[in-house]
Design a protein around this motif. Sequence first.
Motif, PDB file in Angstrom:
ATOM      1  N   ILE A  41       0.846  -1.192   0.000  1.00  0.00           N
ATOM      2  CA  ILE A  41       0.000   0.000   0.000  1.00  0.00           C
ATOM      3  C   ILE A  41       0.884   1.245   0.000  1.00  0.00           C
ATOM      4  CG2 ILE A  41      -1.713   1.298   1.326  1.00  0.00           C
ATOM      5  CD1 ILE A  41      -2.716  -1.351   2.455  1.00  0.00           C
ATOM      6  N   GLU A  42       0.528   2.225  -0.844  1.00  0.00           N
ATOM      7  CA  GLU A  42       1.274   3.491  -0.880  1.00  0.00           C
ATOM      8  C   GLU A  42       0.273   4.636  -0.973  1.00  0.00           C
ATOM      9  OE1 GLU A  42       3.704   3.401  -4.399  1.00  0.00           O
ATOM     10  OE2 GLU A  42       1.992   3.595  -5.739  1.00  0.00           O
ATOM     11  N   PRO A  43       0.702   5.854  -0.623  1.00  0.00           N
ATOM     12  CA  PRO A  43      -0.210   6.993  -0.745  1.00  0.00           C
ATOM     13  C   PRO A  43      -0.696   7.145  -2.180  1.00  0.00           C
ATOM     14  CG  PRO A  43       1.730   7.593   0.536  1.00  0.00           C
ATOM     15  CD  PRO A  43       2.005   6.230  -0.050  1.00  0.00           C
ATOM     16  N   HIS A  44      -1.988   7.427  -2.329  1.00  0.00           N
ATOM     17  CA  HIS A  44      -2.556   7.610  -3.669  1.00  0.00           C
ATOM     18  C   HIS A  44      -2.363   9.076  -4.058  1.00  0.00           C
ATOM     19  CE1 HIS A  44      -4.798   6.933  -7.206  1.00  0.00           C
ATOM     20  NE2 HIS A  44      -5.970   7.348  -6.792  1.00  0.00           N
ATOM     21  N   VAL A  45      -1.119   9.397  -4.432  1.00  0.00           N
ATOM     22  CA  VAL A  45      -0.793  10.760  -4.827  1.00  0.00           C
ATOM     23  C   VAL A  45      -0.557  10.796  -6.334  1.00  0.00           C
ATOM     24  CG1 VAL A  45       0.167  11.423  -2.604  1.00  0.00           C
ATOM     25  CG2 VAL A  45       1.645  10.333  -4.295  1.00  0.00           C
ATOM     26  N   SER A  46      -0.699  11.979  -6.898  1.00  0.00           N
ATOM     27  CA  SER A  46      -0.558  12.141  -8.339  1.00  0.00           C
ATOM     28  C   SER A  46       0.904  12.110  -8.737  1.00  0.00           C
ATOM     29  CB  SER A  46      -1.186  13.478  -8.760  1.00  0.00           C
ATOM     30  OG  SER A  46      -0.953  13.702 -10.142  1.00  0.00           O
ATOM     31  N   PHE A  47       1.236  11.336  -9.751  1.00  0.00           N
ATOM     32  CA  PHE A  47       2.563  11.464 -10.351  1.00  0.00           C
ATOM     33  C   PHE A  47       2.542  10.941 -11.784  1.00  0.00           C
ATOM     34  CE2 PHE A  47       5.148   7.416 -10.206  1.00  0.00           C
ATOM     35  CZ  PHE A  47       4.102   6.567  -9.879  1.00  0.00           C
ATOM     36  N   ARG A  48       3.605  11.269 -12.504  1.00  0.00           N
ATOM     37  CA  ARG A  48       3.733  10.916 -13.933  1.00  0.00           C
ATOM     38  C   ARG A  48       2.508  11.343 -14.752  1.00  0.00           C
ATOM     39  NH1 ARG A  48       8.134   6.802 -15.022  1.00  0.00           N
ATOM     40  NH2 ARG A  48       7.325   6.564 -17.127  1.00  0.00           N
ATOM     41  N   PRO A  49       2.450  12.605 -15.145  1.00  0.00           N
ATOM     42  CA  PRO A  49       1.350  13.059 -16.004  1.00  0.00           C
ATOM     43  C   PRO A  49       1.144  12.119 -17.191  1.00  0.00           C
ATOM     44  CG  PRO A  49       2.700  14.914 -15.355  1.00  0.00           C
ATOM     45  CD  PRO A  49       3.385  13.682 -14.820  1.00  0.00           C
ATOM     46  N   GLY A  50      -0.100  11.805 -17.463  1.00  0.00           N
ATOM     47  CA  GLY A  50      -0.418  10.865 -18.532  1.00  0.00           C
ATOM     48  C   GLY A  50      -0.564   9.446 -18.059  1.00  0.00           C
ATOM     49  N   VAL A  52      -1.811   6.350 -15.318  1.00  0.00           N
ATOM     50  CA  VAL A  52      -3.075   6.086 -14.622  1.00  0.00           C
ATOM     51  C   VAL A  52      -3.056   6.679 -13.221  1.00  0.00           C
ATOM     52  CG1 VAL A  52      -3.455   3.959 -15.921  1.00  0.00           C
ATOM     53  CG2 VAL A  52      -2.350   3.863 -13.665  1.00  0.00           C
ATOM     54  N   TYR A  53      -1.887   7.146 -12.786  1.00  0.00           N
ATOM     55  CA  TYR A  53      -1.762   7.729 -11.442  1.00  0.00           C
ATOM     56  C   TYR A  53      -1.873   9.253 -11.454  1.00  0.00           C
ATOM     57  CZ  TYR A  53       0.394   3.127 -10.949  1.00  0.00           C
ATOM     58  OH  TYR A  53       0.642   1.784 -10.985  1.00  0.00           O
ATOM     59  N   GLU A  54      -2.111   9.839 -12.615  1.00  0.00           N
ATOM     60  CA  GLU A  54      -2.149  11.298 -12.653  1.00  0.00           C
ATOM     61  C   GLU A  54      -3.338  11.849 -11.866  1.00  0.00           C
ATOM     62  OE1 GLU A  54      -2.448  13.065 -16.548  1.00  0.00           O
ATOM     63  OE2 GLU A  54      -2.257  15.104 -15.747  1.00  0.00           O
ATOM     64  N   HIS A  55      -4.517  11.250 -12.087  1.00  0.00           N
ATOM     65  CA  HIS A  55      -5.742  11.756 -11.465  1.00  0.00           C
ATOM     66  C   HIS A  55      -6.247  10.784 -10.392  1.00  0.00           C
ATOM     67  CE1 HIS A  55      -5.988  14.999 -14.310  1.00  0.00           C
ATOM     68  NE2 HIS A  55      -5.937  14.163 -15.342  1.00  0.00           N
ATOM     69  N   PRO A  56      -6.994  11.300  -9.419  1.00  0.00           N
ATOM     70  CA  PRO A  56      -7.520  10.409  -8.363  1.00  0.00           C
ATOM     71  C   PRO A  56      -8.361   9.265  -8.937  1.00  0.00           C
ATOM     72  CG  PRO A  56      -7.851  12.712  -7.761  1.00  0.00           C
ATOM     73  CD  PRO A  56      -7.337  12.708  -9.181  1.00  0.00           C
ATOM     74  N   PHE A  57      -9.172   9.580  -9.969  1.00  0.00           N
ATOM     75  CA  PHE A  57      -9.991   8.552 -10.621  1.00  0.00           C
ATOM     76  C   PHE A  57      -9.727   8.638 -12.119  1.00  0.00           C
ATOM     77  CE2 PHE A  57     -12.070   9.802  -6.693  1.00  0.00           C
ATOM     78  CZ  PHE A  57     -12.257   8.568  -6.077  1.00  0.00           C
ATOM     79  N   LEU A 213      -8.093   0.773   9.278  1.00  0.00           N
ATOM     80  CA  LEU A 213      -8.971   1.320  10.317  1.00  0.00           C
ATOM     81  C   LEU A 213      -8.558   2.742  10.683  1.00  0.00           C
ATOM     82  CD1 LEU A 213      -9.399  -1.796  12.641  1.00  0.00           C
ATOM     83  CD2 LEU A 213     -11.135  -0.775  11.155  1.00  0.00           C
ATOM     84  N   ASN A 214      -7.287   3.061  10.438  1.00  0.00           N
ATOM     85  CA  ASN A 214      -6.776   4.389  10.758  1.00  0.00           C
ATOM     86  C   ASN A 214      -6.680   5.297   9.534  1.00  0.00           C
ATOM     87  OD1 ASN A 214      -6.201   4.149  13.674  1.00  0.00           O
ATOM     88  ND2 ASN A 214      -4.912   2.472  12.980  1.00  0.00           N
ATOM     89  N   LEU A 215      -7.253   4.865   8.427  1.00  0.00           N
ATOM     90  CA  LEU A 215      -7.202   5.680   7.208  1.00  0.00           C
ATOM     91  C   LEU A 215      -7.884   7.024   7.450  1.00  0.00           C
ATOM     92  CD1 LEU A 215      -6.447   5.520   4.128  1.00  0.00           C
ATOM     93  CD2 LEU A 215      -8.809   4.797   3.732  1.00  0.00           C
ATOM     94  N   ARG A 216      -7.249   8.097   6.963  1.00  0.00           N
ATOM     95  CA  ARG A 216      -7.782   9.430   7.213  1.00  0.00           C
ATOM     96  C   ARG A 216      -8.367  10.031   5.949  1.00  0.00           C
ATOM     97  NH1 ARG A 216      -3.318  12.695  10.674  1.00  0.00           N
ATOM     98  NH2 ARG A 216      -3.962  11.985  12.721  1.00  0.00           N
ATOM     99  N   GLN A 217      -9.363  10.864   6.172  1.00  0.00           N
ATOM    100  CA  GLN A 217      -9.970  11.587   5.065  1.00  0.00           C
ATOM    101  C   GLN A 217      -8.926  12.470   4.393  1.00  0.00           C
ATOM    102  OE1 GLN A 217     -13.337  13.973   6.198  1.00  0.00           O
ATOM    103  NE2 GLN A 217     -13.440  14.850   4.148  1.00  0.00           N
ATOM    104  N   GLY A 218      -8.942  12.503   3.062  1.00  0.00           N
ATOM    105  CA  GLY A 218      -7.990  13.341   2.330  1.00  0.00           C
ATOM    106  C   GLY A 218      -6.627  12.700   2.138  1.00  0.00           C
ATOM    107  N   GLN A 219      -6.460  11.479   2.664  1.00  0.00           N
ATOM    108  CA  GLN A 219      -5.176  10.780   2.507  1.00  0.00           C
ATOM    109  C   GLN A 219      -5.404   9.375   1.938  1.00  0.00           C
ATOM    110  OE1 GLN A 219      -2.957  10.988   6.187  1.00  0.00           O
ATOM    111  NE2 GLN A 219      -3.285  13.179   6.384  1.00  0.00           N
ATOM    112  N   PRO A 220      -5.949   9.300   0.734  1.00  0.00           N
ATOM    113  CA  PRO A 220      -6.228   7.988   0.159  1.00  0.00           C
ATOM    114  C   PRO A 220      -4.951   7.190  -0.118  1.00  0.00           C
ATOM    115  CG  PRO A 220      -6.465   9.693  -1.501  1.00  0.00           C
ATOM    116  CD  PRO A 220      -6.278  10.401  -0.193  1.00  0.00           C
TER     117      PRO A 220
END
Lengths: 346, 200
Positions: A41-50, A52-57, A213-220
């Motif tokens: 598991i890793e933070p769902h942050v944006s990287f590599r424009p273009g 599949v990780y660029e946008h949240p969805f 269980l400790n996942l926080r809002q805004g930190q997917p």
Amino acid sequence: MTIEFNTETFRGDFTYHNSAEAIARFPFPFPEDKYMYSVNIEPHVSFRPGSVYEHPFDVDEHYVSEVADRALVLNEDPLRSQSLPHMNLAGWDLLELLMTNLSESYPQWFELHQDGDRWHWINRPLGIDDTFTFLDNTTLPYGPMEYIMRQTQGDYALLDQRDDNLWMDAGVITTQADWSLDFDIGMNFMEWHGPVPLAHELGVFERALKFLLNLRQGQPVRRLNWTMTVHPRLDTSPENYAKWGVDRATVTPENAGEYMYLRVELQSLWRLPRSNAIVFPIRCYLISLQDLVTIPKWGRRLHRVLRDLPDELADYKGLTMTRPSVLQYLSQFDDGAQTSAGTFPD
Amino acid sequence: MLVEGIKSRPIYSPLVARTGTLHLFMADGEGAQAILDLATTASPGFFERAHICYIPRAAAGRGFESALQALNPAAFYVGPTVAAALPRLAVELANAHMGTQIYLAGTEGMIGQAMVVALAAGVDQASIQREHRGSEARRVQCVHCKGITEDVTTQPAKCAHCGLMLLVRDHYSRRIGAFQGVCVDAEMPGTAPDPEEAFR
């Protein structure tokens, strides 16, 4: 970003196809030449424009056709979309999460206008222009979860949090790798992972649950999972297994490049603000082996991963029958050269 | 005993007399013995606040009905089948107050079906006592046609509804009260092995 949405099918004549751009951005899941379960598991942050990780969805060239396939599945089997009564608020949370993110990521396709509780939603690729009252189910044609899921790629499960556990109490599941929402709904985290071999003994699920269980809002967060599928069939449900299982017997070393698809799930997990539920999107990407081996590193690595995969895992992923043909096909593309670390093409 | 290590399967343990304002018992077959065993340690007057619903099934003729009746519960009912007795449980739960205790004992199929009724009534599953007694036959839901086949003892097993040969998985749904059955020969239709006894 300019994308032409493909017109394609995921059943029958299987006209699904990946453009050169889609191949290059495929989320290849193996950072090294071997595979075993881990809490990857890793933070769902944006990287590599273009990527599949660029946008949240991620919305890609398959969007319109995937949504059409989902409508077919839901029409045949309404049990693929279920929500226990206490999950309605989480459904609205999800609708908000998707509408706000999609309209920010892709303003050329999606628009959301909020005037207090009166919301105006425009989805241009699907030709939808709806006005509704937030938190009022009677103003939508479906429940809030199903409404937005009928405009979304990928399966979504809503997990209620109580008693120090997560409970799969709602979902829209039409593109699944052989698990049944209708059977699993209402189960807790340990229960629905019950059939997975080896991982319980490794303590993977205890650690993952504690983390979530400790996942926080805004930190997917996100992780990748994978299996293989014969043909680009999205609906590999257990419900229909008696119809698609027979495809496995048709795979030969000669046709494996065309028939066999690597199926990768980009899974993310998001805390929802009102319900405190977690939403678990499971977004499926499919690539034929003949397209995959156009990236030499991926061809070499997939051969090695599958060759050395423990039998229990191969069986759980449904690969027992097709693996010999796949290995014979892939071996042509593995010259023994070293591969670079990481998942991206060289 | 039952196969261990099935994460989704309920954990069964011996019934214990708890403090409560009403004690609702539902048992089938040899589950009666679980109630009789509990009675040996229950405090005097315990069964004056107990309702017992019993379905003899394969244990008919072994005297369990009279033994249970001899406990002098406030209400005693003998049902012909589990299906016939479940609406009674639903009504009892609908009328139940705080402090009601629920005790289920007997076959896994009966316990599973009673759990479905209790969960629908809003009872927290963790508060329901369950003790498995008797047959290990499984209640199986065909994942394909959704039909339920009762008292499955073989592996594979034929779906009583759509006729597919099913592998009975070690995956249990509390909400359905059944194990999952998945077509065993989907990859090569017609190659299912002959059924062999697996759940006695």
